[in-house]
Design a protein around this motif. Structure first.
Motif, PDB file in Angstrom:
ATOM      1  N   PRO A   7      31.575  40.801  43.417  1.00  0.00           N
ATOM      2  CA  PRO A   7      32.367  41.708  42.762  1.00  0.00           C
ATOM      3  C   PRO A   7      32.577  41.314  41.136  1.00  0.00           C
ATOM      4  O   PRO A   7      33.110  42.227  40.444  1.00  0.00           O
ATOM      5  CB  PRO A   7      33.665  41.866  43.467  1.00  0.00           C
ATOM      6  CG  PRO A   7      33.731  40.620  44.104  1.00  0.00           C
ATOM      7  CD  PRO A   7      32.422  40.123  44.497  1.00  0.00           C
ATOM      8  N   GLU A  36      35.394  51.616  42.707  1.00  0.00           N
ATOM      9  CA  GLU A  36      36.207  50.655  42.604  1.00  0.00           C
ATOM     10  C   GLU A  36      37.131  50.901  41.359  1.00  0.00           C
ATOM     11  O   GLU A  36      38.118  49.996  41.267  1.00  0.00           O
ATOM     12  CB  GLU A  36      35.209  49.346  42.104  1.00  0.00           C
ATOM     13  CG  GLU A  36      34.203  48.920  43.406  1.00  0.00           C
ATOM     14  CD  GLU A  36      33.450  47.806  43.166  1.00  0.00           C
ATOM     15  OE1 GLU A  36      33.351  47.313  41.885  1.00  0.00           O
ATOM     16  OE2 GLU A  36      32.742  47.597  44.027  1.00  0.00           O
ATOM     17  N   LYS A  40      41.290  50.141  40.352  1.00  0.00           N
ATOM     18  CA  LYS A  40      41.618  49.333  39.392  1.00  0.00           C
ATOM     19  C   LYS A  40      42.571  50.098  38.338  1.00  0.00           C
ATOM     20  O   LYS A  40      43.552  49.400  38.136  1.00  0.00           O
ATOM     21  CB  LYS A  40      40.292  48.538  38.657  1.00  0.00           C
ATOM     22  CG  LYS A  40      40.542  47.730  37.561  1.00  0.00           C
ATOM     23  CD  LYS A  40      39.374  47.171  37.234  1.00  0.00           C
ATOM     24  CE  LYS A  40      39.457  46.421  35.693  1.00  0.00           C
ATOM     25  NZ  LYS A  40      38.423  45.832  35.095  1.00  0.00           N
TER      26      LYS A  40
END
Length: 173
Positions: A7, A36, A40
């Protein structure tokens, strides 16, 4: 999903997504990156902030709904199909404020649509990617790959807009 799931690297630098044709790898990578980044960038967003429109810009709720809706619609068009009544209803509801809608559900909706898209990508032989398809009631011209790439780049564009809105709401400079 990717061969190297570190990641620390952006999705496109983690290697190919297993089972996805080479020509659709960039679209798969962009959609996975979107997933993703949505998590976030929406971290810490309150239910009250979900529908706020700072300086008149689109709300985070709209962006989350729109990204999911566009992916769904572009897949439908890429199959040579017309939108259903349910898809038109979803389109009309994009961005309409509702206290019943939770950010977690909107992100989950996108992740479910992403899983559907990746499964669909795996069924596509590369030779059909340049086949002609049409978009909307006006039957505007495109191709299978054009529609799927548009869904991916459009998701990244709206993710960037969501980031700006979230930053304004959080007071981050």
């Amino acid at each position: 999903m990717s061969s190297n799931s570190n990641p620390q690297h952006e999705v496109w630098l983690r290697g190919p997504v297993e089972g996805i044709p080479a020509l659709l790898q960039p679209a798969a990578h962009a959609l996975l990156q979107t997933s993703e980044e949505l998590k976030k960038y929406t971290e810490g967003i309150s239910p009250e902030q979900l529908w706020k429109k700072p300086v008149g810009r689109a709300s985070i709720g709209f962006h989350l709904q729109h990204i999911t809706g566009v992916l769904d619609r572009m897949m439908t068009y890429s199959k040579g199909e017309n939108l259903t009544e349910s898809q038109f209803e979803y389109l009309k509801a994009e961005g309409k404020e509702s206290s019943a809608i939770r950010i977690e559900n909107l992100i989950s909706d996108f992740d479910n649509k992403l899983a559907e898209a990746l499964a669909y990508f795996k069924t596509l032989p590369e030779e059909i990617l340049t086949e002609k398809r049409t978009v909307g009631r006006k039957k505007l011209p495109s191709t299978v790959i054009g529609l799927l790439f548009h869904a991916a780049e459009h998701s990244q564009r709206h993710t960037g807009q969501l980031l700006v809105t979230a930053s304004l709401l959080k007071g981050v400079e």
